[in-house]
Design an enzyme around this catalytic site. Structure first.
Site, mmCIF file in Angstrom:
data_model
loop_
_atom_site.group_PDB
_atom_site.id
_atom_site.type_symbol
_atom_site.label_atom_id
_atom_site.label_comp_id
_atom_site.label_asym_id
_atom_site.label_seq_id
_atom_site.Cartn_x
_atom_site.Cartn_y
_atom_site.Cartn_z
ATOM 1 N N LYS A 185 0.874 -1.184 0.000
ATOM 2 C CA LYS A 185 0.000 0.000 0.000
ATOM 3 C C LYS A 185 0.902 1.222 0.000
ATOM 4 O O LYS A 185 1.377 1.668 1.038
ATOM 5 C CB LYS A 185 -0.882 -0.011 1.247
ATOM 6 C CG LYS A 185 -2.239 0.650 1.119
ATOM 7 C CD LYS A 185 -2.230 2.109 0.723
ATOM 8 C CE LYS A 185 -2.008 3.081 1.867
ATOM 9 N NZ LYS A 185 -1.851 4.485 1.399
ATOM 10 N N GLU A 260 9.398 1.902 10.829
ATOM 11 C CA GLU A 260 10.479 2.834 10.474
ATOM 12 C C GLU A 260 9.852 4.218 10.421
ATOM 13 O O GLU A 260 9.118 4.526 9.479
ATOM 14 C CB GLU A 260 11.041 2.503 9.087
ATOM 15 C CG GLU A 260 11.612 1.125 8.944
ATOM 16 C CD GLU A 260 13.045 1.049 9.433
ATOM 17 O OE1 GLU A 260 13.686 2.096 9.563
ATOM 18 O OE2 GLU A 260 13.494 -0.074 9.693
ATOM 19 N N CYS A 294 13.626 10.931 6.098
ATOM 20 C CA CYS A 294 13.646 10.571 7.511
ATOM 21 C C CYS A 294 15.043 10.746 8.098
ATOM 22 O O CYS A 294 15.198 11.038 9.266
ATOM 23 C CB CYS A 294 13.183 9.133 7.682
ATOM 24 S SG CYS A 294 14.166 7.962 6.744
ATOM 25 N N GLU A 393 9.325 17.152 13.657
ATOM 26 C CA GLU A 393 9.849 16.818 12.323
ATOM 27 C C GLU A 393 9.129 17.687 11.285
ATOM 28 O O GLU A 393 7.905 17.646 11.178
ATOM 29 C CB GLU A 393 9.601 15.337 12.023
ATOM 30 C CG GLU A 393 10.248 14.904 10.724
ATOM 31 C CD GLU A 393 9.897 13.475 10.337
ATOM 32 O OE1 GLU A 393 8.735 13.074 10.499
ATOM 33 O OE2 GLU A 393 10.797 12.772 9.844
#
Ligand code: NDP
Length: 499
Positions: A185, A260, A294, A393
């Site tokens: 997905k 992750e 990331c 973030e």
């Protein structure tokens, strides 16, 4: 399915699910797929509702149960996986183009980085498979104890939009190398390259049904996939908030989970560093992939004795970065992936000011490139690590620089974060480097180098950056379970009951 031609490569007019080796023809809720370089609609995603997710999972389940892939000899699976890698190499420009058109990642980055990486993911796991041996213990008298590794079953593989094919292909390669089937997905924002990759998998000889694809929004298609009772494990790369929802659902089904997640990683520049190299790497660390990564070194901690020199060089170079169409091979910074994301990144400029930070460069959309979703490479000097731009973030071309005085202070700041994904250290003083290795709490530390990965080594974070590891043996542990077999070398004596 009709297709439109753009710059020589076809883009499907509709992206549907890919089940049992074919695109489905379902009509349903439609979402636009947009080129972030000019906000033009280039395709339409047809969302998979729960019943289509069910069909995809059943297809994967059937492929797993009848063993059409997992029962093939290792050499046969290796050959198919190498063929996948070869096909990716042959279609490098097309895959890079599709990825570029819906993510805005510059072509040069895709052609040299993410697409070759996709091929490497398959070559790596093909070779790994040929090297790995199962365990045998001979210490128990009269027995051989075998520890076999078996595929877990059907894996749900959910990926983000910032490196769609590179990350999803790593999950697929790891999952199917050991005999699992899967349902992928991708993000609804970036379905194109992953969809094309499905066809290449079948062309290479991965039997239909082993790898399936569903597209759609996370809250609809993604949730139905994670919750499906016939999904055995979930590998997720994405944001921390989403991970919390997925954990709750996977926890309900007691499904193994690998997460992750995001980061707010420290890039620590000591006065003992080669400052020119540290500046080069800091720019790469925050501005490559349009700042949407990331692994970004998004908190740049700089020792106060070299702060002025660093800030001046960094901001000057950031202003000179070449911003433009991601299709242009000269472009260093392309558009952000979608409009709402650009607004979110832009919002952090005001947030930084409110926290007393000083704007060093950038801080605004690129008006000349409207209606594309471009944003100037931005850097702010924060007063201290309590500022929101140090804690959240941002996931865009937005660097936050934080001064420090002593080593103790540097490590305290680096570790004072909800996240713990990676860290970078710049120093030519060996004792400083050695201390950094033990002080930094993150899943990975790079010393005097920009980000680089070794697929043999575990990759993953701690704290809100997730748990679970990907990479050679770590992937094997996740995508297999251990089956212990006790094999007597002579018939053992059996107590006789009930005589
Ligand atoms: P999101 O968490 O928003 O989405 C990730 C994926 O999960 C998408 O496919 C999304 O679908 C899907 N999703 C969303 N909600 C659900 C749900 N309830 N159930 C199942 N699936 C769901 O992340 P982004 O796509 O915004 O990616 C950026 C994030 O990913 C950043 O935090 C970044 O740091 C992290 N990341 C981590 C990496 C690592 O290796 N540690 C590598 C790359 C990125 P949809 O988008 O269609 O809603």
């Amino acid at each position: 399915m009709s297709q439109s031609m753009q710059a020589g490569f076809p883009i499907r007019e509709q992206v549907t699910s890919f089940i049992e080796g074919r695109y489905t023809r379902l009509a349903g809720h439609e979402l636009p797929v947009v080129f972030p370089g000019d906000a033009r609609r280039i395709s339409t995603l047809v969302e998979a509702p729960a019943d289509e997710v069910d069909a995809a999972v059943r297809s994967a389940r059937a492929a797993f149960e009848d063993g059409r892939w997992r029962r093939q000899p290792v050499e046969a699976r290796q050959a198919v996986m190498r063929k996948v890698a070869d096909l990716v190499d042959q279609h490098r420009d097309e895959l890079a183009y599709l990825e570029c058109m819906n993510s805005g990642i510059p072509m040069r980055h895709l052609q040299k980085g993410q697409i070759p990486r996709t091929a490497y993911n398959f070559r790596f796991f093909a070779e790994f498979l040929g090297q790995h041996a199962e365990k045998l213990h001979g210490q128990t008298d009269g027995y051989l104890t075998l520890v076999l590794r078996e595929p877990v079953g059907v894996a749900a593989l959910i990926g983000p939009w910032n490196a769609p094919l590179a990350l999803t292909s790593m999950k697929i390669a790891g999952a199917i190398a050991f005999g699992n089937s899967c349902v992928c997905k991708p993000s609804e924002v970036t379905p194109l390259a992953v969809a094309r990759f499905m066809e290449l998998l079948v062309e290479a000889g991965v039997p239909p049904g082993v790898v399936n694809l569903v597209n759609g929004r996370g809250g609809v298609t993604g949730e139905a996939l994670v919750a499906h009772p016939q999904v055995d494990l979930v590998s997720f790369t994405g944001g921390t908030q989403t991970a919390r929802r997925i954990s709750a659902s996977a926890g309900e089904g007691l499904k193994p989970l690998s997460l992750e997640l995001g980061g707010k990683s420290a890039n620590i520049v000591f006065e003992s560093a080669d400052l020119d190299r540290a500046v080069d790497a800091a720019l790469v660390g925050i501005f490559s992939n349009n700042g949407q990564q990331c692994l970004a070194g998004s908190r740049i901690l700089v020792q106060r004795t070299v702060l002025e020199r660093f800030v001046e060089a960094f901001a000057q170079r950031a202003r000179k970065l070449r911003i433009g169409s991601p299709l242009d091979p000269a472009t260093e910074i392309g558009p952000l992936a979608f409009q709402a994301h650009r607004q979110r990144v832009a919002g952090y400029v005001d947030i930084a000011r409110a926290d007393g930070a000083q704007l060093l460069c950038g801080g605004a959309p690129v008006e000349a490139l409207e209606p594309g979703f471009y944003f100037q490479p931005t850097a702010v000097l924060a007063r201290d690590n309590t500022a929101r731009v140090c804690r959240e973030e941002i996931f865009g071309p937005f660097a936050t620089i934080v001064p420090f005085d002593t080593q103790d202070e540097a490590y305290a700041i680096a570790n004072d974060s909800e996240f713990g994904l990676v860290s970078y250290v710049w120093s030519d003083h060996q004792p400083t480097v050695m201390r950094a290795l033990s002080e930094i709490r993150a899943g990975m530390v790079w010393i005097n180098t920009p980000m680089t990965r070794d697929l043999r080594a575990p990759f993953g974070g701690i704290k809100a950056s997730g748990y679970g590891r990907e990479g050679g043996e770590s992937s094997m542990k996740f995508y297999t379970f251990e089956k212990t077999v006790m094999l007597p070398t002579v018939p053992p004596s059996i107590p006789r009951m009930g005589i």
